[in-house]
Design a protein around this motif. Structure first.
Motif, PDB file in Angstrom:
ATOM      1  N   GLN A   1       0.836  -1.197   0.000  1.00 48.72           N
ATOM      2  CA  GLN A   1       0.000   0.000   0.000  1.00 48.72           C
ATOM      3  C   GLN A   1       0.873   1.249   0.000  1.00 48.72           C
ATOM      4  O   GLN A   1       1.975   1.254   0.551  1.00 48.72           O
ATOM      5  N   ASP A   2       0.373   2.286  -0.625  1.00 51.69           N
ATOM      6  CA  ASP A   2       1.099   3.553  -0.685  1.00 51.69           C
ATOM      7  C   ASP A   2       0.655   4.417   0.488  1.00 51.69           C
ATOM      8  O   ASP A   2      -0.526   4.761   0.590  1.00 51.69           O
ATOM      9  N   PRO A   3       1.557   4.770   1.406  1.00 50.04           N
ATOM     10  CA  PRO A   3       1.168   5.521   2.606  1.00 50.04           C
ATOM     11  C   PRO A   3       0.919   7.007   2.372  1.00 50.04           C
ATOM     12  O   PRO A   3       0.569   7.727   3.308  1.00 50.04           O
ATOM     13  N   ARG A   4       1.076   7.456   1.135  1.00 52.72           N
ATOM     14  CA  ARG A   4       0.873   8.877   0.871  1.00 52.72           C
ATOM     15  C   ARG A   4      -0.611   9.234   0.743  1.00 52.72           C
ATOM     16  O   ARG A   4      -1.453   8.366   0.553  1.00 52.72           O
ATOM     17  N   TYR A   5      -0.891  10.540   0.830  1.00 52.44           N
ATOM     18  CA  TYR A   5      -2.254  11.042   0.624  1.00 52.44           C
ATOM     19  C   TYR A   5      -2.328  11.634  -0.781  1.00 52.44           C
ATOM     20  O   TYR A   5      -1.587  12.565  -1.113  1.00 52.44           O
ATOM     21  N   PHE A   6      -3.222  11.116  -1.593  1.00 51.36           N
ATOM     22  CA  PHE A   6      -3.388  11.570  -2.970  1.00 51.36           C
ATOM     23  C   PHE A   6      -4.579  12.525  -3.035  1.00 51.36           C
ATOM     24  O   PHE A   6      -5.726  12.103  -2.852  1.00 51.36           O
ATOM     25  N   ARG A   7      -4.320  13.792  -3.299  1.00 51.62           N
ATOM     26  CA  ARG A   7      -5.390  14.788  -3.320  1.00 51.62           C
ATOM     27  C   ARG A   7      -6.404  14.503  -4.428  1.00 51.62           C
ATOM     28  O   ARG A   7      -6.060  14.024  -5.494  1.00 51.62           O
ATOM     29  N   GLU A   8      -7.651  14.840  -4.128  1.00 51.11           N
ATOM     30  CA  GLU A   8      -8.689  14.817  -5.148  1.00 51.11           C
ATOM     31  C   GLU A   8      -8.497  16.009  -6.074  1.00 51.11           C
ATOM     32  O   GLU A   8      -8.652  15.910  -7.278  1.00 51.11           O
ATOM     33  N   GLY A   9      -8.169  17.168  -5.479  1.00 52.66           N
ATOM     34  CA  GLY A   9      -7.838  18.340  -6.270  1.00 52.66           C
ATOM     35  C   GLY A   9      -9.004  19.251  -6.568  1.00 52.66           C
ATOM     36  O   GLY A   9     -10.168  18.878  -6.421  1.00 52.66           O
ATOM     37  N   PRO A  10      -8.698  20.484  -7.005  1.00 51.42           N
ATOM     38  CA  PRO A  10      -9.729  21.519  -7.206  1.00 51.42           C
ATOM     39  C   PRO A  10     -10.649  21.267  -8.379  1.00 51.42           C
ATOM     40  O   PRO A  10     -11.600  22.026  -8.584  1.00 51.42           O
ATOM     41  N   GLN A  11     -10.418  20.228  -9.153  1.00 50.13           N
ATOM     42  CA  GLN A  11     -11.354  19.911 -10.247  1.00 50.13           C
ATOM     43  C   GLN A  11     -12.668  19.346  -9.717  1.00 50.13           C
ATOM     44  O   GLN A  11     -13.647  19.235 -10.452  1.00 50.13           O
ATOM     45  N   SER A  12     -12.697  18.993  -8.420  1.00 48.62           N
ATOM     46  CA  SER A  12     -13.923  18.511  -7.778  1.00 48.62           C
ATOM     47  C   SER A  12     -14.484  19.578  -6.846  1.00 48.62           C
ATOM     48  O   SER A  12     -13.778  20.502  -6.451  1.00 48.62           O
ATOM     49  N   LYS A  13     -15.748  19.425  -6.450  1.00 47.22           N
ATOM     50  CA  LYS A  13     -16.382  20.395  -5.556  1.00 47.22           C
ATOM     51  C   LYS A  13     -15.945  20.168  -4.115  1.00 47.22           C
ATOM     52  O   LYS A  13     -15.437  19.104  -3.763  1.00 47.22           O
ATOM     53  N   ILE A  14     -16.188  21.176  -3.276  1.00 51.92           N
ATOM     54  CA  ILE A  14     -15.652  21.174  -1.918  1.00 51.92           C
ATOM     55  C   ILE A  14     -16.170  20.010  -1.080  1.00 51.92           C
ATOM     56  O   ILE A  14     -15.395  19.299  -0.442  1.00 51.92           O
ATOM     57  N   LEU A  15     -17.505  19.814  -1.050  1.00 48.64           N
ATOM     58  CA  LEU A  15     -18.057  18.757  -0.199  1.00 48.64           C
ATOM     59  C   LEU A  15     -17.572  17.362  -0.603  1.00 48.64           C
ATOM     60  O   LEU A  15     -17.125  16.590   0.262  1.00 48.64           O
ATOM     61  N   PRO A  16     -17.615  17.004  -1.894  1.00 44.71           N
ATOM     62  CA  PRO A  16     -17.078  15.694  -2.281  1.00 44.71           C
ATOM     63  C   PRO A  16     -15.600  15.541  -1.927  1.00 44.71           C
ATOM     64  O   PRO A  16     -15.153  14.452  -1.548  1.00 44.71           O
ATOM     65  N   ARG A  17     -14.847  16.633  -2.017  1.00 46.08           N
ATOM     66  CA  ARG A  17     -13.432  16.573  -1.661  1.00 46.08           C
ATOM     67  C   ARG A  17     -13.256  16.321  -0.168  1.00 46.08           C
ATOM     68  O   ARG A  17     -12.355  15.574   0.241  1.00 46.08           O
ATOM     69  N   ALA A  18     -14.098  16.959   0.654  1.00 50.42           N
ATOM     70  CA  ALA A  18     -14.012  16.763   2.097  1.00 50.42           C
ATOM     71  C   ALA A  18     -14.348  15.316   2.453  1.00 50.42           C
ATOM     72  O   ALA A  18     -13.663  14.697   3.284  1.00 50.42           O
ATOM     73  N   VAL A  19     -15.398  14.788   1.819  1.00 54.83           N
ATOM     74  CA  VAL A  19     -15.784  13.393   2.068  1.00 54.83           C
ATOM     75  C   VAL A  19     -14.665  12.455   1.622  1.00 54.83           C
ATOM     76  O   VAL A  19     -14.296  11.513   2.326  1.00 54.83           O
ATOM     77  N   TYR A  20     -14.120  12.711   0.447  1.00 52.87           N
ATOM     78  CA  TYR A  20     -13.012  11.907  -0.069  1.00 52.87           C
ATOM     79  C   TYR A  20     -11.835  11.943   0.904  1.00 52.87           C
ATOM     80  O   TYR A  20     -11.236  10.911   1.228  1.00 52.87           O
ATOM     81  N   SER A  21     -11.508  13.139   1.381  1.00 48.92           N
ATOM     82  CA  SER A  21     -10.364  13.321   2.266  1.00 48.92           C
ATOM     83  C   SER A  21     -10.489  12.474   3.527  1.00 48.92           C
ATOM     84  O   SER A  21      -9.554  11.761   3.918  1.00 48.92           O
ATOM     85  N   ILE A  22     -11.646  12.536   4.174  1.00 51.77           N
ATOM     86  CA  ILE A  22     -11.857  11.765   5.402  1.00 51.77           C
ATOM     87  C   ILE A  22     -11.904  10.268   5.108  1.00 51.77           C
ATOM     88  O   ILE A  22     -11.413   9.452   5.892  1.00 51.77           O
ATOM     89  N   SER A  23     -12.434   9.914   3.940  1.00 53.13           N
ATOM     90  CA  SER A  23     -12.534   8.489   3.591  1.00 53.13           C
ATOM     91  C   SER A  23     -11.170   7.839   3.424  1.00 53.13           C
ATOM     92  O   SER A  23     -11.036   6.616   3.533  1.00 53.13           O
ATOM     93  N   ARG A  24     -10.132   8.646   3.174  1.00 50.10           N
ATOM     94  CA  ARG A  24      -8.794   8.073   2.967  1.00 50.10           C
ATOM     95  C   ARG A  24      -8.220   7.477   4.248  1.00 50.10           C
ATOM     96  O   ARG A  24      -7.225   6.758   4.209  1.00 50.10           O
ATOM     97  N   LEU A  25      -8.862   7.755   5.385  1.00 51.99           N
ATOM     98  CA  LEU A  25      -8.459   7.084   6.617  1.00 51.99           C
ATOM     99  C   LEU A  25      -8.702   5.585   6.500  1.00 51.99           C
ATOM    100  O   LEU A  25      -7.987   4.776   7.097  1.00 51.99           O
ATOM    101  N   LEU A  26      -9.724   5.209   5.724  1.00 48.81           N
ATOM    102  CA  LEU A  26     -10.125   3.809   5.596  1.00 48.81           C
ATOM    103  C   LEU A  26      -9.843   3.224   4.224  1.00 48.81           C
ATOM    104  O   LEU A  26      -9.949   2.014   4.037  1.00 48.81           O
TER     105      LEU A  26
END
Length: 215
Positions: free
Chosen positions: A116-141
């Protein structure tokens, strides 16, 4: 593609795989891949160990250990070593060991064994804020495998649990109890969520308010 979906296209690396920019100019952000619009090569086993080392010995994180120790010393909170300078020193050592062992297991041992890659891969500004926030927290799992596929983030969760379990070897008996350990797991998860959100959105704020291009 952005995020963690899809297979990796073979990539020849021409630069360091680690992000040397800092959040707010001080917080290390080594583990973040800021631009995921292009294929990103997976880390080698050696690079995973190097990431664990860089995060553990970074001056900011060492300073954080001193501040964390001071906070727990003020109220004799976990770990309950007691008062006095000698016990403050023990708290500093424990805080640094906590951080180091979790990095050792997460970014090192388990990331290598589980591919597994231990880095955090950004979703980036091409997506909207709320989906990005959900994506960000989901990377814990959810982790990115070295192959590019998504999988349960066993290296992160397992490393956190193993690191906390290892602390039983140097924590005082009063702090080696199931409720205390469960609280520490929760605190680590919340810290990880905040860290991911900062890694996701700080480059946008940096570019907007400080005119600093992140790509």
């Amino acid at each position: 593609e952005a995020g963690t979906t899809g297979m990796l296209t073979p990539v020849t690396r021409t630069s360091s795989p680690f992000n040397d920019q800092r959040i707010l100019g001080v917080m290390p952000d080594y583990q973040t891949v800021r631009d995921t619009t292009h294929p990103v090569a997976p880390l080698t086993a050696k690079e995973k160990w190097l990431l664990a080392e860089k995060e553990t010995v970074d001056p900011f994180n060492i300073a954080t250990a001193f501040l964390t120790a001071a906070e727990s010393q003020a109220g004799n909170e976990t770990p309950k070593y007691g008062e006095g300078w000698a016990n403050y020193g023990r708290r500093v050592g424990a805080a640094q060991l906590d951080f180091g062992t979790q990095n050792f297991f997460s970014a090192g041992v388990l990331a290598i064994l589980l591919h597994q890659d231990p880095r955090y891969f950004r979703e980036g500004p091409q997506s909207k804020i709320l989906p990005r926030a959900v994506y960000s927290i989901s990377r814990l799992l959810i982790a990115r495998q070295d192959s590019g596929r998504e999988a349960f983030n066993a290296s992160n969760i397992g490393g956190m649990v193993l690191g906390i379990a290892a602390s039983n070897a140097y924590y005082p008996a009063a702090s080696v109890r199931a409720p205390v350990m469960a609280d520490r797991v929760w605190t680590s998860l919340m810290g990880g969520a905040v860290g991911n959100l900062m890694s996701e959105f700080w480059p946008d704020l940096q570019e907007k308010f400080f005119h600093h291009h992140t790509r």
